[in-house]
Scaffold this active site. Structure first.
Site, mmCIF file in Angstrom:
data_model
loop_
_atom_site.group_PDB
_atom_site.id
_atom_site.type_symbol
_atom_site.label_atom_id
_atom_site.label_comp_id
_atom_site.label_asym_id
_atom_site.label_seq_id
_atom_site.Cartn_x
_atom_site.Cartn_y
_atom_site.Cartn_z
ATOM 1 N N SER A 124 0.864 -1.225 -0.037
ATOM 2 C CA SER A 124 0.036 0.068 0.031
ATOM 3 C C SER A 124 0.899 1.130 0.204
ATOM 4 O O SER A 124 1.683 1.311 0.680
ATOM 5 C CB SER A 124 -0.916 -0.006 1.177
ATOM 6 O OG SER A 124 -1.593 1.182 1.320
ATOM 7 N N GLU A 126 0.156 3.798 1.591
ATOM 8 C CA GLU A 126 0.024 4.215 2.696
ATOM 9 C C GLU A 126 1.459 4.157 3.628
ATOM 10 O O GLU A 126 1.478 4.940 4.321
ATOM 11 C CB GLU A 126 -1.097 3.781 3.707
ATOM 12 C CG GLU A 126 -2.735 4.111 3.084
ATOM 13 C CD GLU A 126 -2.984 5.190 3.316
ATOM 14 O OE1 GLU A 126 -2.602 5.781 4.711
ATOM 15 O OE2 GLU A 126 -3.850 5.967 2.648
ATOM 16 N N TYR A 148 -3.183 0.457 9.814
ATOM 17 C CA TYR A 148 -2.960 -0.186 8.737
ATOM 18 C C TYR A 148 -1.617 0.112 8.038
ATOM 19 O O TYR A 148 -1.349 -0.999 7.535
ATOM 20 C CB TYR A 148 -4.077 0.440 7.790
ATOM 21 C CG TYR A 148 -4.300 0.064 6.566
ATOM 22 C CD1 TYR A 148 -4.916 -1.120 6.002
ATOM 23 C CD2 TYR A 148 -3.801 0.715 5.358
ATOM 24 C CE1 TYR A 148 -5.164 -1.689 4.711
ATOM 25 C CE2 TYR A 148 -3.756 0.282 4.060
ATOM 26 C CZ TYR A 148 -4.280 -0.788 3.582
ATOM 27 O OH TYR A 148 -4.403 -1.215 2.334
#
Length: 316
Positions: A124, A126, A148
């Site tokens: 990801s 992120e 996450y």
């Protein structure tokens, strides 16, 4: 060729299953309990009867090892795990277990089977945290800002370690945001489009959003699953940033979605500070040049096409 897709019922899993079926693969998709799972996305795409669905507990080593030995996949795609950044702040332990813990279980099972298996891990963007104006590439330092993202960063380094230590063909796709009509309503892009469609049909409501100044690189999910497959069909296992290279604000996304239905978003949207995340990424920018050069992959649909496709799916 046979592929095993962990998380086949999700957005990416369903599109990947369709893509692989079109390539002539036998596709096996897993769920914790396939007898009760609806697999609605597979049904929506019209491929449910072409995918063999099986039960597998992704955190249970014996369950994973049994599934690998029984079905003998050539490729395993790890698309399972908790998928919401916002929810991870409320459920950090489950998020870490379902992402990092499950990735470790899958890698260990691959290490113990007799057949060489190529492994794709869903990474990801992120993990990068706030990129600012500098587009992130594969060598950009991780700076995760949510449970996450921490879990995804841990899974990324597990894949890297198993590739080096055990010579497993394992890749992580560091995917930036990618959307489609299969997105769940809890994701902000689908939330925006569904609200705009209801308002256009006469519903009297206000759409409450968090920080509309955040900026993201939004792509089209069916484009991105092709990149996953390309990673496992190269000569050398490696990690790749997958993105469009174009970043826009959530305000831009909202404005265009409402405009598709002939509405001015400012008349219907309210910013609610309570929806702001405890720690958020203001800007996410990407440099997908490595994927273009080595994989020969490039996105076909940019953010404007994503918005039009998602709005069109609601209208139809």
């Amino acid at each position: 060729m046979k592929a095993l897709i962990c998380g086949v019922g999700g957005q990416d899993g369903a599109y990947l299953a369709r893509f692989l079926l079109e390539k002539g693969y036998d596709v096996v998709g897993t769920s914790r309990d396939s007898m009760v799972a609806s697999f609605g996305n597979l049904r929506t795409l019209g491929i449910l009867d072409q995918v063999e669905t099986v039960s597998m507990a992704i955190n249970d080593f014996r369950s994973v090892l049994y599934t690998f030995k029984r079905h003998a996949p050539d490729e395993v795609y790890n698309l399972a795990g908790q998928s919401s950044v916002g929810l991870s702040f409320d459920q950090p332990v489950e998020t870490m277990d379902s992402i990092a813990g499950a990735t470790l279980t899958l890698l260990e099972a691959i290490r113990f089977v007799d057949k060489p298996i190529r492994f794709y891990n869903a990474g990801s963007s992120e993990c990068f945290g706030d990129t600012g104006a500098t587009p992130a590439c594969e060598t950009t330092t991780f700076c995760p800002r949510s449970p996450y993202a921490v879990a995804k960063a841990s899974a990324h380094w597990l894949v890297h370690n198993y590739r080096e230590a055990y010579n497993i063909f394992a890749c992580t796709g560091i995917l930036f945001n990618h959307e489609s009509p299969l997105r769940l309503n809890r994701f902000v892009t689908q939330k925006i489009i569904q609200a705009a469609a209801r308002i256009a049909q006469g519903c009297q409501e206000k759409l409450e959003l968090g920080n509309v100044a955040i900026k993201r690189d939004w792509g089209w999910a069916p484009d991105y699953v092709e990149a996953m497959w390309r990673m496992l069909n190269t000569d050398v296992a490696d990690d790749y940033v997958i993105a469009t290279g174009r970043t826009v604000s959530l305000e831009y996304f909202t404005e265009k979605a409402f405009a598709y239905f002939g509405l001015d978003w400012k008349d219907y949207v309210e910013v609610d500070p309570s929806l702001f995340r405890p720690a958020d990424i203001m800007e996410g920018r990407a440099n997908p040049e490595k994927a273009r050069k080595i994989l020969g992959w490039c996105h076909a649909v940019d953010v404007d096409g994503v918005i039009a496709n998602m709005c069109g799916a609601v209208r139809s």
